[in-house]
Design an enzyme around this catalytic site. Structure first.
Site, PDB file in Angstrom:
ATOM      1  N   ASP A 271       0.820  -1.143   0.102  1.00 12.67           N
ATOM      2  CA  ASP A 271       0.073   0.049  -0.063  1.00 12.67           C
ATOM      3  C   ASP A 271       0.950   1.215  -0.081  1.00 12.67           C
ATOM      4  OD1 ASP A 271      -1.966   1.814  -0.045  1.00 12.67           O
ATOM      5  OD2 ASP A 271      -3.392   0.728   1.866  1.00 12.67           O
TER       6      ASP A 271
HETATM    7  C1  NOJ Z   1      -4.247   3.785   0.195  1.00 14.60           C
HETATM    8  C2  NOJ Z   1      -5.190   3.026   0.164  1.00 14.60           C
HETATM    9  O1  NOJ Z   1      -5.091   2.158   1.458  1.00 14.60           O
HETATM   10  C3  NOJ Z   1      -5.443   1.818  -0.768  1.00 14.60           C
HETATM   11  O2  NOJ Z   1      -6.394   1.310  -0.600  1.00 14.60           O
HETATM   12  C4  NOJ Z   1      -5.369   2.780  -2.172  1.00 14.60           C
HETATM   13  O3  NOJ Z   1      -5.741   1.735  -3.017  1.00 14.60           O
HETATM   14  C5  NOJ Z   1      -4.018   3.395  -2.350  1.00 14.60           C
HETATM   15  N1  NOJ Z   1      -4.042   4.259  -1.058  1.00 14.60           N
HETATM   16  C6  NOJ Z   1      -3.916   4.053  -3.616  1.00 14.60           C
HETATM   17  O4  NOJ Z   1      -4.515   4.999  -3.750  1.00 14.60           O
END
Ligand code: NOJ
Length: 742
Positions: A271
């Protein structure tokens, strides 16, 4: 647009095969170029910074996130393909969570439809729209089991049940990816967040999670097992700490369970900056150690961080990581680019696609919004409203005409100008026939001022019925948007009470990103329709249900608590040694002064809130009235290779036609590990006219009774079982059967 050709000298004669292409590229890449493929960079700045463009040109970037349109994607792709040494195309990622430009209900709303085919169709439209703009990779489905409505990201989940989540997650994967990733409008899905993020302590986003091994395997991992089986091409690690090991560094789960036990051969992405956050978690002292932990655990690509870019080369030089370990990571990236057909077709031509927000897309958005609506209360059958005999309606509430808010969380590309609100839909459909008296009463869902109450009361006084649109603005749910108090925000409860006092029939429609605690509000409304954040076509779908053009059919994918203090409350809990006993339960107002300590019984309940939720998982009314009967099992004992046929009739005893979703729950009476009091195994929706009956049949195999047992193996355990055929998780027709050891 000219597509450059990549000149490769394959060992064999003729054009390189799929595997060859990747092998040949790998043999030509420098270590820096390999590490570049493991790097996903944020490209949201406009204009793009020179260092990013230069990074692409130098082969130091394999993927970008957040580029938003065809021109921008093609421009940057051209740098990768025409100006970098090996012409390796970029993988363009973006969060397309519940629609791209056409916005579908939030995933929790989509889950309320209990209709995998509809989820698949919505994802298909989202993929086509996104792909037409140059996007190759979305970060959905989010299949985190969510038992805490305070957690803002419950909006992005499919709710609390592993079976429903696994089914809908798989359908979403199929919609995004189709059967062939190189096909028209296919994009990569990314199942997230591996694993346990939904158990964030106290529903506060990013908090630590502590999940017992049995619960992790049988509840939180289960939907991931299912979507991996369905072919999800990529997975994202969770931000969260799981029992002392942040998920991004959890090799036992990534290399062990995911790749080892399940044979996942796709790509794992971190993430956002989660590798560097291993330092903040307190697992690593510096980014070198963070990169080591993540790479060894099985994270292939780093999203929006620099731990890999800054450290991997040195780690290889120092032999902490081997080149073959890096190669395996790089191959996973290249293979996906190859499967998507990006080497042959790196650019996007939107002319090959339907326009954004096409009629077809709006039809699916309408159907998804319609099926997501859950009727939670309908006293005196106030709904459906009949146009005949109705002179006027009051349309009240801050969410009656809030086109941005009804789209919900995760809307980067949706536009409020495409959105049809309930007020617009009611005016369009009934203006001229009925007086529509609109008065929002509150400026936003959070407003505390009563200044507009008077206007709202006047509108209600002048109308035959009050339609009150309450809930949460979109900003109040989603990532990093948890709430500790999940009652209606602002002065909405007071507004509803004031309207109730006027004595007119009241219909409340709640638009929200989570289950709200509505105990205080229920007495103030005759009918309650839960609309979640329904997306672009929410308005017409709500209007159709309110006026009976369509019957409601949604069922709750998550339990609604009576109070925040009951959380976590979910249907598939363990029994405890002292389950609640209704005959013993004495609530706080009935306790005699001076009563003996043991006089209230010794079972699992709250003195103030009992043991039941406000609305159970699986609950939802329609305009018919449904009765189940005639439960029959094909046999009392099944063998390990047998299938049990379960039949029941469902009859519409009401005066309107409607829908019922008949649900099959099972309980394993005694196991090598304690088992949940009920588990959803299957469901079927029927549509019945008044007086009509239908037969519902389920087919349950011994394999459907499988779980991770005490010895760690997966399978069913012989013994006694109960099953229920039901219209909600807390009741139904009950029968027993046994699974024999043969
Ligand atoms: C953080 C989030 O937790 C995740 O789900 C998301 O896809 C990413 N950012 C990208 O924006």
């Amino acid at each position: 647009m000219n597509t450059p050709t990549l000149t490769l000298t394959a060992n064999s004669a003729g054009p390189p095969s799929a595997e060859d292409l990747v092998d040949v590229l790998l043999s030509k890449m420098t270590l820096e170029e390999k590490i570049g493929q493991l790097q996903q960079v944020d490209a949201s700045a406009d204009p793009l910074p020179d260092h990013l463009i230069e990074g692409v040109r130098a082969g130091r970037i394999g993927s970008v996130i957040n580029l938003a349109n065809t021109d921008a994607c093609n421009r940057l792709q051209r740098v990768a393909v025409e100006e970098s040494r090996l012409s390796i195309p970029l993988l363009m990622g973006r969060d397309v969570i519940h629609g791209f430009r056409t916005i579908f209900p939030i995933p929790l709303g989509q889950a309320a439809a209990w209709n995998p085919e509809l989820v698949r169709k919505a994802a298909r439209i989202a993929a086509l729209e996104a792909r037409s703009q140059g996007i190759h990779w979305t970060f959905a489905p989010m299949i985190d089991i969510s038992r805490d409505p305070r957690w803002g990201r419950i909006a992005e989940s499919f709710g609390e049940d592993p079976h429903l989540t696994g089914l809908l997650g798989s359908a979403m994967v199929e919609g995004f990816q189709t059967a062939d990733l190189s096909g028209h409008g296919a994009i990569l899905a990314c199942a997230k967040h591996f694993v346990g993020y939904g158990a964030s302590e106290s529903g506060r986003d990013y908090s630590a999670t502590n999940i017992p091994a049995n619960e992790l395997r049988n509840v939180y991992l289960e939907p991931f097992r299912r979507v991996v089986e369905a072919g999800a091409a990529t997975l994202m690690t969770s931000f969260s700490d799981l029992d002392g090991i942040p998920a991004t560094a959890n090799g036992a789960l990534l290399n062990g369970v995911l790749r080892g036990d399940w044979g996942f051969d796709g790509l794992v992405v971190s993430d956002w900056n989660a590798i560097n956050e291993l330092i903040v978690h307190g697992l690593c002292e510096d980014s070198r150690s963070a990169a080591t932990e993540a790479a060894l655990a099985g994270v292939d690509m780093e999203m929006a961080g620099d731990a890999y870019a800054s450290n991997l080369a040195k780690l290889v030089e120092e032999r902490v990581l081997s080149v073959s370990q890096i190669d395996a990571m790089v191959v996973r990236v290249l293979r996906l680019k190859q499967k998507l057909g990006l080497f042959e077709r790196p650019y996007t031509d939107p002319a090959g696609f339907d326009p954004l927000v096409s009629d077809k897309a709006l039809d699916v958005a309408y159907q998804a919004a319609l099926e997501s609506l859950v009727l939670l209360k309908n006293d005196g059958a106030v709904l459906p409203l009949r146009v005949a005999g109705l002179g006027s309606i009051a349309v009240i509430g801050p969410l009656a005409d809030a086109p941005h808010e009804q789209m919900g969380t995760w809307v980067f590309d949706g536009q409020k100008t495409d959105t049809a609100t309930p007020l617009q839909a009611l005016r369009r459909q009934f203006g001229g026939k009925i007086d529509v008296n609109y008065a929002p009463g509150l400026e936003t869902s959070r407003s505390r001022s009563h200044a507009l109450f008077g206007e709202a009361e006047t509108a209600v006084r002048n109308s035959d019925v009050a339609l009150v649109f309450l809930g949460e603005e979109s900003i109040l749910s989603g990532e990093a948007h948890s709430r500790a108090d999940i009652t209606l925000p602002g002065a909405q409860s007071e507004l509803l009470a004031r309207i109730r006092a006027l004595g007119k029939p009241v219909v409340t429609v709640v638009l929200a990103g989570r289950p709200l605690v509505l105990s205080e509000n229920l007495p103030h409304t005759d009918s309650l329709l839960y609309a979640w954040h329904p997306g672009t076509m929410g308005g017409p779908a709500i209007a159709a249900v309110l006026f009976g053009d369509e019957a409601p059919r949604g069922k709750l994918p998550v339990t609604f608590p009576k109070s925040v203090g009951q959380i976590p409350i979910y249907y598939n809990h363990k029994n405890t040694g002292r389950p609640p006993n209704p005959s013993e339960m004495i609530l706080i107002d009935d306790i005699e002064v001076g009563a003996r300590q043991t006089s209230l019984g010794m079972s699992a309940f709250y003195l103030d809130d009992g043991s039941e939720p406000l609305f159970p998982f699986g609950f939802g009314l329609s305009y018919g009235k449904f009765e189940l009967g005639g439960l029959e099992l094909s046999q009392q004992i099944i063998g390990l290779c047998d299938r049990l046929k379960v039949r029941a009739t469902v009859r519409n005893t009401g005066a309107c036609s409607g829908f019922e979703t008949v649900q099959l729950y099972v309980r394993d009476i005694a196991g090598s590990l304690t088992r949940p009091v009920k588990e959803l195994k299957a469901f079927k929706r029927v549509s019945l006219q008044p007086g009509q009956s239908g037969l519902v049949e389920f087919d349950l195999g011994a394999a459907d009774l499988s779980f991770y047992r005490r010895d760690g193996s997966f399978g069913p355990e012989p013994g006694k079982f109960c099953l229920w055929v039901a219209t909600r998780s807390d009741g139904g027709l009950k029968a027993e059967f046994s699974l024999s050891a043969q």
